[in-house]
Design a protein around this motif. Structure first.
Motif, PDB file in Angstrom:
ATOM      1  N   ALA A  30       0.835  -1.203   0.000  1.00 34.92           N
ATOM      2  CA  ALA A  30       0.000   0.000   0.000  1.00 34.92           C
ATOM      3  C   ALA A  30       0.868   1.250   0.000  1.00 34.92           C
ATOM      4  N   ALA A  31       1.934   1.230   0.786  1.00 29.92           N
ATOM      5  CA  ALA A  31       2.813   2.396   0.835  1.00 29.92           C
ATOM      6  C   ALA A  31       3.558   2.575  -0.481  1.00 29.92           C
ATOM      7  N   GLU A  82       0.574   3.463  -3.195  1.00 28.34           N
ATOM      8  CA  GLU A  82      -0.432   4.444  -2.831  1.00 28.34           C
ATOM      9  C   GLU A  82      -1.861   3.926  -2.949  1.00 28.34           C
ATOM     10  N   VAL A  83      -2.063   2.606  -2.972  1.00 24.58           N
ATOM     11  CA  VAL A  83      -3.441   2.121  -2.874  1.00 24.58           C
ATOM     12  C   VAL A  83      -3.823   2.124  -1.390  1.00 24.58           C
ATOM     13  N   SER A  84      -5.110   1.985  -1.138  1.00 21.60           N
ATOM     14  CA  SER A  84      -5.568   2.046   0.249  1.00 21.60           C
ATOM     15  C   SER A  84      -5.207   0.777   1.019  1.00 21.60           C
ATOM     16  N   ALA A  85      -4.619   0.965   2.197  1.00 21.23           N
ATOM     17  CA  ALA A  85      -4.233  -0.195   3.014  1.00 21.23           C
ATOM     18  C   ALA A  85      -5.463  -0.942   3.503  1.00 21.23           C
ATOM     19  N   SER A  86      -6.507  -0.200   3.883  1.00 22.84           N
ATOM     20  CA  SER A  86      -7.664  -0.920   4.418  1.00 22.84           C
ATOM     21  C   SER A  86      -8.402  -1.673   3.315  1.00 22.84           C
ATOM     22  N   TYR A 143      -1.101  11.183   3.356  1.00 23.55           N
ATOM     23  CA  TYR A 143      -1.738  10.514   2.228  1.00 23.55           C
ATOM     24  C   TYR A 143      -1.002   9.230   1.849  1.00 23.55           C
ATOM     25  N   SER A 144       0.308   9.320   1.631  1.00 21.71           N
ATOM     26  CA  SER A 144       1.012   8.145   1.107  1.00 21.71           C
ATOM     27  C   SER A 144       1.105   7.019   2.141  1.00 21.71           C
ATOM     28  N   LYS A 175      -1.150   6.400   4.234  1.00 18.47           N
ATOM     29  CA  LYS A 175      -2.542   5.961   4.458  1.00 18.47           C
ATOM     30  C   LYS A 175      -3.057   6.257   5.865  1.00 18.47           C
ATOM     31  N   GLU A 197      -6.760   7.072   6.396  1.00 16.90           N
ATOM     32  CA  GLU A 197      -7.794   6.032   6.401  1.00 16.90           C
ATOM     33  C   GLU A 197      -8.148   5.598   7.812  1.00 16.90           C
TER      34      GLU A 197
END
Ligand code: NA
Ligand code: NA
Lengths: 465, 305, 176
Positions: free
Chosen positions: A161-162, A165-169, B191-192, B194, B197
């Protein structure tokens, strides 16, 4: 030339019987000396970095210490008795229950080797005791343990994810269904094997005996609740929860069940003692127990055993990082990846290539290193081809799972060898049949994106993101 | 053979720092073709952020750009950038960094064998938490993750919050499960990494700055031929200008992405609310005055105009 | 002498493992129960883990803890097996020597620059001195091992599958 030297040295060193850790470190070091301008001092720096800058790896010694207390005390025996009483009457039931235990543990731990260490050291012995072949037990656990990175939480997914840059959740949610599916596939396979091979089953002992074994095992079962609870209840991170597990396991074995340690054979309640006074005297005995443990032979032996396995694993990991460092500085994975993806493939062909590439990388490198190198290269191409980044992420994670089981660098192999005391070759053979299941599973994940995407898309719709 | 420059950093190539490194490589290979070769290693591929300074001292890497707080054991003065509410906005940070005082700080590492070549922005820091933070009282008793820094520790203690040091690998889970209540970071990091979230509220506090310094080793730098050193200096400052421009664009773009995600609520402070934070945190300045130097702090304040 | 050293190492290693566990546990208690942090605990735990691994590597040689692939050498007649083991031990000694040299240069540099640990007032070169201590002890162990192989007391590295003692776990549970 560099690559050839590196791998030739590694294989020669391993074949003449060098410890794997030193074979990895030695071949890396020689390659650096021969082909690069890096100083020997920087190699020492790199090794120290590998041994001292990875906080999440600490979960490994902590969980090993915890399992060490669980298995040498009678805690494991009680857990195993309970498990046998619960599912022992089903053919293959105990093996299936072990897979379930791995899945449960995977739901609190982000690491695969930690899952194998925590569950394997208890259940492998239990399965052997109920008549399963040891290789069957070891193979099942080494494979089920890989679920640690697929069922959320997962360290590997956080890294992906890091990096992309996709969402971790969303990644975590995407791993849920594949994780349960993989667990179910393993259980079905166990059932089939158990039918064909006639694996042992025992008569159900009756509800009374079952209840008694549940009560006796409750001290051990609490550990699962404690670990799950401390992570989801906002008390501790997975690594920290591992230390909590170790302390709890110590208390249960030494102070609770008293199978080992300074209180061995001291009853909870002396004859004629009142309940209040017995509770009181047991509580004030805690500081004494703690201090006396330092000189207690049995407790020290447990700690020593845990240290032995932990050191062996962490020393391999540190040297494997040196090995990955050489691969990275020589840009070997980059060059291979770039030359392959520059061919302008179709999406389906691209995915085959991605899988092959990742499987090869998985032989030699640790998941985090692979993801950090490969994700930035593969991600943009996948996006262009219309492959969902979350889907690509899950494909990568499943590949990393397989990498845990493939020689020469396969953490689950090492942990399994450590806890069974068997050779690496023996463990590889034990894992092989189950590994083929994992490969079939990989094909399903690769070509049925809905398995990964259903849940995150469903939740996004529900939350209106 | 051409002089080889290894530029190692710990972030992705698409970040301002990553882009700056690539721009530097491009410029150098244009202007010093055949004389200097630049190799960029992103993502901690060579060394992680705990060891890159040491690797530089050993002569195994020529250029790095660590965040300013990594220098606290090398020189006390650079702690100035951690002081809360010292700079009004990023332009003030720029003015200070370009001033004589700011340029002098680049030289403060020389006794340790390092040469600062320039500053690169990451951006201004915001506060995020699992409950809305409008006044300092809202932060009281809450646990905040910080990087290792005495100043940042004091900053949170000043509002009766609890500063906790935790490695990045643990932070996301700790925030998600609410074992830690909040953290401070730039828009692009929130942002990067996350964090947005798992942090339902982000207060646009702009209370501090998180910048990098591009450094090289004195051994390497001083032994370069004069013309090449000049040319490298120039290329670097052009690359940094580009990096800063990207950083500014990215900060506002990421801020917007976070707002658009609907996962986190943006809290803007009224002037009166902001003043409360300033009043609460400003005493930290005097705590570190002796270590940093009063003149330096005054020079920084002056750059706010 | 070597036996005493071995015992000392063993105690130290156990102590390090226990300290790490207690430290992280204590940090959790402090945060959850007392709402406070221990600012130095992360760094100390990580350095302890480096000491555990680097100091433990040599102890593990004697304990037969390190795993390797011995499927091939086992097929060979004993004299050849021993010869290959001696070659392997020699390469291990090269590994140690190079690390010793590299660590010396590294620590000397850190000493001359004089950098402290992040959160503790301890010089980094001191905190990292286990690099030299560990590899010196590891070399010592390999010399000892070479002697045992040369004199025929041992065929190879005494790898984990020969060390049946870790099997006691399974034997224990088999008994009842
Ligand atoms: Na998991
Ligand atoms: Na592997």
């Amino acid at each position: 030339m560099t690559t050839l030297t590196l791998f030739a040295l590694l294989f020669v060193c391993m074949f003449i019987g060098m410890p794997i850790a030193i074979a990895l470190g030695f071949s890396s070091m020689m390659t650096i000396l021969l082909f690069s301008s890096d100083s020997l001092a920087s190699i020492s720096l790199k090794l120290f970095e590998a041994a001292s800058e990875h906080y999440t790896l600490l979960a490994i010694p902590f969980f090993i210490l915890s399992s060490s207390f669980l298995s040498t005390g009678g805690v494991a025996k009680r857990l195993i008795n309970f498990a046998i009483n619960s599912v022992g009457h089903i053919r293959g039931g105990l093996a299936m229950a072990s897979v379930l235990a791995c899945m449960l543990f995977a739901a609190v731990s982000g690491s695969s080797p930690a899952t194998v260490a925590a569950i394997g050291s208890i259940v492998i012995a239990g399965m052997v005791r109920s008549g399963y072949p040891e290789s069957f037990a070891a193979g099942v656990i080494a494979n089920a343990g890989t679920l640690g990175i697929l069922i959320p939480p997962s360290i590997v997914m956080l890294v992906y994810a890091a990096a992309t840059e996709v969402s971790a959740s969303r990644m975590f949610m995407a791993g849920f269904i594949p994780g349960i599916m993989m667990g179910s596939i393993l259980m079905i396979a166990i059932y089939v094997v158990a039918r064909i091979k006639g694996l042992p089953s025992q008569p159900f002992p009756g509800l009374g005996a079952w209840g008694l074994s549940l009560a006796k095992a409750s001290g051990g079962l609490m550990l699962i609740i404690l670990v799950l609870g401390s992570i989801y209840g906002g008390v501790a991170s997975p690594t920290e929860a591992a230390s909590v597990a170790a302390i709890y396991a110590y208390l249960v074995a030494v102070w609770g069940y008293r199978d080992i340690g300074p209180l061995k054979d001291t009853p909870w309640r002396k004859p004629g003692q009142s309940l209040v006074s017995s509770v009181f005297s047991n509580i004030i005995s805690l500081p004494y127990v703690f201090v006396a443990s330092f000189t207690n032979k049995e407790v020290r032996l447990v700690v020593k055993d845990a240290a032995k396995v932990s050191i062996m694993l962490l020393f391999i990991i540190a040297n494997a990082m040196l090995f990955a460092h050489v691969l990275t500085t020589e840009r070997i994975p980059h060059m291979i990846a770039e030359s392959i993806v520059s061919h302008g493939l179709e999406a389906w062909a691209f995915l085959i290539v991605v899988n092959i590439l990742l499987l090869i990388a998985g032989n030699f490198m640790e998941p985090t290193a692979i993801l950090l190198i490969m994700a930035p290269i593969l991600f943009p191409i996948a996006t262009q081809l219309g492959i969902d980044p979350i889907h690509l992420g899950i494909i990568m994670v499943v590949n990393m799972e397989i990498g845990m089981l493939t020689p020469p660098v396969g953490l689950n192999l090492f942990v399994t060898a450590g806890i069974t005391g068997r050779s690496i070759g023996w463990v590889i053979k034990a894992c092989l049949p189950w590994l083929s299941l994992l490969l079939i599973f990989l094909m399903m994940i690769t070509y049925i994106p809905q398995i990964s995407l259903f849940l995150p898309e469903f939740f996004d719709r529900m939350n209106g993101y | 053979a051409p002089i080889e420059i290894k530029f190692s950093h710990v972030v992705a190539e698409n970040t301002p720092k990553g882009q700056m490194a690539l721009k530097f490589k491009e410029l150098v290979e244009q202007r010093l073709a055949g004389k200097v070769e630049v190799k960029v290693y992103p993502n901690s591929q060579l060394y992680g952020d705990g060891k890159e300074l040491e690797a530089m001292l050993l002569g195994d890497v020529e250029l790095i750009a660590p965040s300013l707080s990594k220098f606290k054991k090398y020189t006390n003065q650079l702690q100035i950038f951690d002081l809360p509410f010292l700079f009004k906005d990023i332009e003030s940070v720029d003015r200070f960094q370009q001033s004589d005082a700011g340029q002098g700080l680049l030289k403060s590492l020389e006794p340790k064998g390092l040469v600062g070549l320039g500053y690169l922005h990451n951006g201004l820091k915001q506060l995020s938490a699992n409950a809305p933070l409008r006044t300092p009282d809202d932060a009281s008793g809450k646990k905040f993750r910080i990087m290792s820094s005495d100043v940042l520790s004091a900053q949170f203690e000043a509002v009766e919050a609890v500063p906790l040091k935790k490695p990045f690998s643990e932070v996301f889970t700790l925030l998600q499960t609410k074992a830690i209540d909040g953290q401070e970071n730039t828009w692009s990091n929130i942002y990067s990494k996350k964090f947005f979230e798992v942090q339902p509220y982000i207060t646009e506090s702009n209370h501090g700055v998180l910048d990098y310094m591009v450094v090289t080793s004195a051994d390497f730098w001083n032994n370069l031929p004069d013309d090449i050193r000049m040319e490298l200096s120039k290329a670097l400052s052009e690359a940094v200008t580009l990096g800063n421009q990207i950083a500014a664009e990215k900060a506002s773009a990421d801020r917007q992405l976070i707002i658009d995600s609907n996962r986190s609520e943006l809290i803007t402070l009224t002037d009166a609310e902001r003043q409360q934070w300033v009043d609460a945190m400003k005493p930290v300045w005097s705590q570190f005055e002796d270590q940093i130097g009063t003149d330096l702090i005054q020079a920084a304040v002056a750059s706010n105009q | 002498m070597i036996n005493k050293l071995h015992k000392l190492e063993e105690n130290l290693i156990s102590l390090i493992l226990v300290s790490m566990t207690l430290l992280v546990f204590w940090e959790v208690i402090m945060r959850f129960v007392f709402n406070a942090g221990i600012h130095w605990s992360q760094e100390v735990t990580l350095y302890l883990s480096a000491w555990l691994v680097l100091l433990g590597a040599s102890w593990g040689i004697r304990e037969g803890a390190h795993i390797g692939v011995d499927a091939f050498v086992k097929l060979l007649p004993d004299p050849l097996h021993r010869l290959l083991s001696l070659v392997a031990i020699f390469l291990c000694l090269v590994y140690c020597t190079l690390f010793l040299y590299g660590s010396w240069v590294y620590l000397a540099k850190m000493k001359s620059v004089g950098i402290e640990m992040e959160d503790l007032p301890v010089q980094k070169w001191q905190a990292m001195s286990v690099l030299i201590i560990g590899f010196a002890l590891l070399s010592l162990r390999f010399f000892e091992l070479a002697w045992r192989v040369y004199t025929g007391k041992q065929l190879g590295f005494h790898l984990a599958d020969e060390a049946k003692e870790s099997m006691h776990l399974i034997d224990d549970t088999k008994q009842d």
